[in-house]
Every structure is written in C-alpha cells, then in structure tokens.
Design an enzyme around this catalytic site. Structure first.
Site, PDB file in Angstrom:
ATOM      1  N   CYS A 114       7.849 -24.634  -7.124  1.00 45.30           N
ATOM      2  CA  CYS A 114       9.263 -24.218  -7.198  1.00 45.30           C
ATOM      3  C   CYS A 114      10.197 -25.191  -6.486  1.00 45.30           C
ATOM      4  O   CYS A 114      11.409 -25.145  -6.688  1.00 45.30           O
ATOM      5  CB  CYS A 114       9.436 -22.817  -6.626  1.00 45.30           C
ATOM      6  SG  CYS A 114       8.536 -21.574  -7.553  1.00 45.30           S
ATOM      7  N   HIS A 248      17.110 -22.049  -4.851  1.00 43.15           N
ATOM      8  CA  HIS A 248      16.064 -21.713  -5.818  1.00 43.15           C
ATOM      9  C   HIS A 248      16.128 -20.205  -6.040  1.00 43.15           C
ATOM     10  O   HIS A 248      16.326 -19.432  -5.100  1.00 43.15           O
ATOM     11  CB  HIS A 248      14.692 -22.131  -5.281  1.00 43.15           C
ATOM     12  CG  HIS A 248      13.563 -21.548  -6.069  1.00 43.15           C
ATOM     13  ND1 HIS A 248      13.505 -21.658  -7.441  1.00 43.15           N
ATOM     14  CD2 HIS A 248      12.479 -20.828  -5.702  1.00 43.15           C
ATOM     15  CE1 HIS A 248      12.422 -21.032  -7.874  1.00 43.15           C
ATOM     16  NE2 HIS A 248      11.784 -20.521  -6.839  1.00 43.15           N
ATOM     17  N   ASN A 278      12.637 -16.079 -12.032  1.00 44.11           N
ATOM     18  CA  ASN A 278      12.256 -17.305 -11.325  1.00 44.11           C
ATOM     19  C   ASN A 278      11.734 -18.323 -12.334  1.00 44.11           C
ATOM     20  O   ASN A 278      10.666 -18.141 -12.899  1.00 44.11           O
ATOM     21  CB  ASN A 278      11.173 -16.952 -10.297  1.00 44.11           C
ATOM     22  CG  ASN A 278      10.733 -18.155  -9.465  1.00 44.11           C
ATOM     23  OD1 ASN A 278      11.037 -19.299  -9.800  1.00 44.11           O
ATOM     24  ND2 ASN A 278      10.013 -17.892  -8.384  1.00 44.11           N
TER      25      ASN A 278
HETATM   26  N1  ACO Z   1       6.207  -2.424 -10.274  1.00 42.46           N
HETATM   27  C1  ACO Z   1       5.909  -1.340  -9.535  1.00 42.46           C
HETATM   28  N2  ACO Z   1       5.165  -1.402  -8.414  1.00 42.46           N
HETATM   29  C2  ACO Z   1       4.736  -2.628  -8.023  1.00 42.46           C
HETATM   30  C3  ACO Z   1       5.020  -3.798  -8.754  1.00 42.46           C
HETATM   31  C4  ACO Z   1       5.780  -3.651  -9.925  1.00 42.46           C
HETATM   32  N3  ACO Z   1       6.116  -4.716 -10.694  1.00 42.46           N
HETATM   33  N4  ACO Z   1       4.451  -4.837  -8.122  1.00 42.46           N
HETATM   34  C5  ACO Z   1       3.841  -4.366  -7.030  1.00 42.46           C
HETATM   35  N5  ACO Z   1       4.001  -3.018  -6.984  1.00 42.46           N
HETATM   36  C6  ACO Z   1       3.513  -2.089  -5.973  1.00 42.46           C
HETATM   37  C7  ACO Z   1       2.314  -2.620  -5.237  1.00 42.46           C
HETATM   38  O1  ACO Z   1       1.123  -2.360  -5.967  1.00 42.46           O
HETATM   39  C8  ACO Z   1       2.386  -1.826  -3.949  1.00 42.46           C
HETATM   40  O2  ACO Z   1       1.874  -0.551  -4.192  1.00 42.46           O
HETATM   41  P1  ACO Z   1       0.993   0.212  -3.074  1.00 42.46           P
HETATM   42  O3  ACO Z   1       1.924   0.375  -1.889  1.00 42.46           O
HETATM   43  O4  ACO Z   1       0.640   1.494  -3.750  1.00 42.46           O
HETATM   44  O5  ACO Z   1      -0.155  -0.692  -2.791  1.00 42.46           O
HETATM   45  C9  ACO Z   1       3.873  -1.684  -3.704  1.00 42.46           C
HETATM   46  O6  ACO Z   1       4.518  -1.929  -4.969  1.00 42.46           O
HETATM   47  C10 ACO Z   1       4.404  -2.655  -2.667  1.00 42.46           C
HETATM   48  O7  ACO Z   1       3.909  -3.953  -3.004  1.00 42.46           O
HETATM   49  P2  ACO Z   1       4.323  -5.208  -2.173  1.00 42.46           P
HETATM   50  O8  ACO Z   1       3.733  -6.423  -2.809  1.00 42.46           O
HETATM   51  O9  ACO Z   1       4.037  -4.980  -0.747  1.00 42.46           O
HETATM   52  O10 ACO Z   1       5.898  -5.170  -2.420  1.00 42.46           O
HETATM   53  P3  ACO Z   1       7.028  -6.019  -1.753  1.00 42.46           P
HETATM   54  O11 ACO Z   1       8.054  -5.123  -1.214  1.00 42.46           O
HETATM   55  O12 ACO Z   1       6.502  -7.076  -0.839  1.00 42.46           O
HETATM   56  O13 ACO Z   1       7.675  -6.727  -3.015  1.00 42.46           O
HETATM   57  C11 ACO Z   1       7.649  -8.889  -4.066  1.00 42.46           C
HETATM   58  C12 ACO Z   1       6.888  -7.608  -3.793  1.00 42.46           C
HETATM   59  C13 ACO Z   1       8.879  -8.544  -4.868  1.00 42.46           C
HETATM   60  C14 ACO Z   1       6.764  -9.820  -4.873  1.00 42.46           C
HETATM   61  C15 ACO Z   1       8.049  -9.512  -2.733  1.00 42.46           C
HETATM   62  O14 ACO Z   1       6.967  -9.591  -1.855  1.00 42.46           O
HETATM   63  C16 ACO Z   1       8.610 -10.887  -2.917  1.00 42.46           C
HETATM   64  O15 ACO Z   1       9.646 -11.072  -3.501  1.00 42.46           O
HETATM   65  N6  ACO Z   1       7.956 -11.892  -2.343  1.00 42.46           N
HETATM   66  C17 ACO Z   1       8.409 -13.271  -2.487  1.00 42.46           C
HETATM   67  C18 ACO Z   1       7.570 -13.878  -3.483  1.00 42.46           C
HETATM   68  C19 ACO Z   1       8.315 -14.678  -4.482  1.00 42.46           C
HETATM   69  O16 ACO Z   1       9.505 -14.604  -4.686  1.00 42.46           O
HETATM   70  N7  ACO Z   1       7.533 -15.487  -5.146  1.00 42.46           N
HETATM   71  C20 ACO Z   1       8.017 -16.319  -6.164  1.00 42.46           C
HETATM   72  C21 ACO Z   1       7.401 -17.654  -6.066  1.00 42.46           C
HETATM   73  S1  ACO Z   1       7.691 -18.371  -4.520  1.00 42.46           S
HETATM   74  C22 ACO Z   1       9.234 -18.752  -4.506  1.00 42.46           C
HETATM   75  O17 ACO Z   1       9.725 -19.119  -5.532  1.00 42.46           O
HETATM   76  C23 ACO Z   1       9.960 -18.620  -3.246  1.00 42.46           C
END
Ligand code: ACO
Length: 321
Positions: A114, A248, A278
């Site tokens: 990214c 980004h 993204n």
């Molecule tokens: N729909 C519904 N529920 C979901 C989904 C979905 N699409 N995805 C995950 N869940 C659930 C999980 O299974 C989990 O359930 P559980 O509590 O029963 O186990 C719950 O939601 C929480 O999951 P987390 O992964 O802890 O959720 P979080 O609040 O951290 O959000 C996210 C996840 C949005 C991916 C966040 O961590 C994030 O944005 N991280 C940054 C990663 C990113 O942006 N990466 C892109 C590439 S890197 C970059 O470009 C910077």
C-alpha cells in the site's frame, strides 16, 4: 539550487463494476452497517475480466499525460507501484510502456504494497534530481480482487481495484513548488501482520491476502503519526502549514486519526475510501486526481501524503502545488 520535481499531470481509472456492501452481505456473514462503521467503506470498484494492472495503469497514465499536455514521447521513465502485476515479468511498467507506444526510456515495477505510490514517487524524484530522467510517469495500479479470499469477511470487504498516475517533471528554474521531500521506512520483522501467502516463486501456497487487522491498525496510527512529524520537521514546517492531507485510503478511522493529529478540519482531508475502498498503491494518486480536478487542491497549497502497507512499509511525501 537542486533540480525540482513538479507534479504536472494527474489521472485515474476505476473499473465500471461497483460492488456495494449490501451485495457482499448477500453472500457473506457481514452487513453494510458493520463495514461502514468499522471502515467508512460503502462500495468498491471491481475489475472486469479484461481489466488488469497493465490496462488500468495505462489508462490512468494516458489521462495524466493529457492533463500535463505531454505525450508518451516526452517520458523518460515509468515506475509502477503494484503488488498485483499481470505477470512475473515483463514488468507492468514495461507492458504499459508498450501500451503507450513508448520505445524510449525505461520502466520497472516496485513492490511496497500500500506504500507503493510513495516509494515510486520518491524513486522518481531521485532519478530527476540525479539527472537520469526529466519526465517520469509514477503509477499505482492494483487488482486486489484477485488476491483476496472472497470467503474471508475480515479482509475481502476492505479492498477495491483501480489505478492512478502522476507525471513528475524536473525543472532547474527557481521556485518553491514541487516535491519538497519524501521519507521511506520498512520493517520486515512485522511482515507476518499483512502478507500474501504465495506468488509465482511459491505456488505451493494459496496466494491470498492475510491480515492481523487489529495489529495493522495499531501500527498504522503510530507509524503514520511519526511519519507526518518527520516530514514536517524536515522542512521546518508545522501542522498549521498543511493545506491538504492526501492519505492512503485504508480505513476512515486511521485517516481521521492522522487528520486529528494535524489538527486539520475534516474538509481538508481528501477521502475516497467510502467509494473506492482500499486500492493499495493506487489510492493516493486516485485521491490526488480527484482533488486536483475538482479544484480542491489549488496552486500554492501544501499537500501531505502518507501511507502504510504490508512489509511493513510506510512513508510520506510533502509537496507544494
Ligand atoms: N462483518 C462482520 N463481522 C466481521 C467482519 C465483517 N466483514 N470482519 C470481522 N468481523 C468480526 C470478527 O470475526 C470479530 O468477531 P468475534 O468478536 O465474534 O470474533 C469481530 O468482527 C471483531 O473483529 P476485529 O478484527 O477485531 O474487528 P476490528 O474492530 O479490529 O475491525 C478491521 C477490523 C476493520 C479490519 C480493523 O482492524 C482495521 O481496519 N484494521 C486496519 C487494517 C487495514 O486497514 N488494512 C488494510 C491494509 S493495510 C493498510 O492499508 C493500512
């Protein structure tokens, strides 16, 4: 005075097909509400069968050349940030050269996930400063729809496809506009937080994107904040000097976190993640293209770009328009 690199052309390309959160929710255990509140994403563009990193990158490049009033004959180098090339080789950049009808100059791809556009911009600036190139096409082009696991709701909802391009042009004339500085970083010890398990050198793996979302989030907020400080300190500038943040586009919460740190009102932060999701290395040049063409970014504005991605890689670029 050192040769300066001016940002003179901007172009973007998004595939026709738009996939909404509701469409994803029809086939995955997710919801529009979950995706929007956690990420800010409402929809993404997804490549059709004929859209590739080469075809999309070439179209973005054509539009950037047109904006700059230049032709492919004026270009000395093509640098493409991509993690989703059509082939192991020839490089996407060389295929784009051919699409544009360029026989002169050179092209190569750069893999920084990214952060690919920031790394490519920095590399182009170095070629211009050293005198090896005068006009450089800097492109980010990605088809993450072909590397996400569409059964993994934790990752597939986050990404979209597209391409963006900028023409960087060297000048020896005195002036203040142009790329002021870039800062690049990587830390391979965090490589397993966000990676693709396989490529043409490891066909025994699935070739799907894997991510520890929470850890990446934590790194993104901390590293992008320090990156922003590093960029401004290097130029003797302060938060209040920034006209626009063009980050980004991974997650609205990360974007807002950096905007708040800079004390920038939300209207001074360019956001496309709601509509594009993204698009990895394509996200910053797509956002730049939009904000320049709709007149938000004006001559004289100080624009701060920053990105973090798999590697981990991260960095920033500061430019006076
Ligand atoms: N729909 C519904 N529920 C979901 C989904 C979905 N699409 N995805 C995950 N869940 C659930 C999980 O299974 C989990 O359930 P559980 O509590 O029963 O186990 C719950 O939601 C929480 O999951 P987390 O992964 O802890 O959720 P979080 O609040 O951290 O959000 C996210 C996840 C949005 C991916 C966040 O961590 C994030 O944005 N991280 C940054 C990663 C990113 O942006 N990466 C892109 C590439 S890197 C970059 O470009 C910077």
């Amino acid at each position: 005075m050192a040769r300066r690199s001016l940002l003179v052309g901007f172009g973007g390309f998004l595939p026709d097909r738009v996939v909404t959160n509701d469409e994803l929710a029809a086939r995955l255990e997710t919801s529009d509400e979950w995706i929007r509140t956690r990420t800010g994403i409402s929809q993404r563009h997804i490549a059709g069968p004929n859209d590739t990193a080469t075809s999309m990158g070439a179209e973005a490049a054509r539009r950037a050349l047109e904006y700059a009033g230049l032709t492919a004959d004026d270009i000395d180098a093509v640098i493409v940030g991509t993690s989703t090339p059509d082939q192991a080789f020839p490089a996407t950049a060389v295929r784009i050269q051919a699409e544009l009808g360029m026989k002169q100059g050179f092209g190569f791809d750069l893999a920084a996930a990214c952060s690919g556009f920031i790394f490519a911009l920095s590399t182009a600036h170095a070629f211009i400063r050293s005198g090896q190139a005068r006009n450089v096409l800097v492109i980010g082009s990605e088809v993450y729809s072909r590397i996400v696991d569409w059964s993994d709701r934790g990752t597939c909802v986050l990404f979209g496809d597209g391409a963006g391009a900028v023409v960087l042009s060297g000048t020896d004339e005195p002036g203040t506009e142009g790329l002021l500085s870039t800062h690049l970083h990587s830390d391979g010890s965090a490589g397993d937080l966000l990676y693709v398990d396989g490529a043409v050198g490891r066909r025994d793996m699935s070739g799907h994107l894997k991510m520890s979302g929470r850890d990446v989030f934590r790194h993104a907020v901390a590293k992008l904040s320090s990156s922003v400080d590093e960029a401004l300190q290097a130029e003797g500038l302060e938060y209040k000097d920034v006209s626009w943040l063009v980050p980004h586009q991974a997650n609205i919460r990360i974007i807002e976190g950096v905007g708040k740190k800079l004390n920038l009102p939300a209207e001074r932060v360019v956001v496309t993640v709601d509509r594009h999701a993204n698009t990895s290395a394509a996200s910053i040049p797509l956002a730049l293209d939009e904000a320049v063409r709709d007149g938000r970014i004006q001559k004289g504005d100080l624009v701060l770009m920053e990105a973090l991605g798999g590697g981990l890689t991260w960095g920033s670029a500061l430019a006076r328009f």
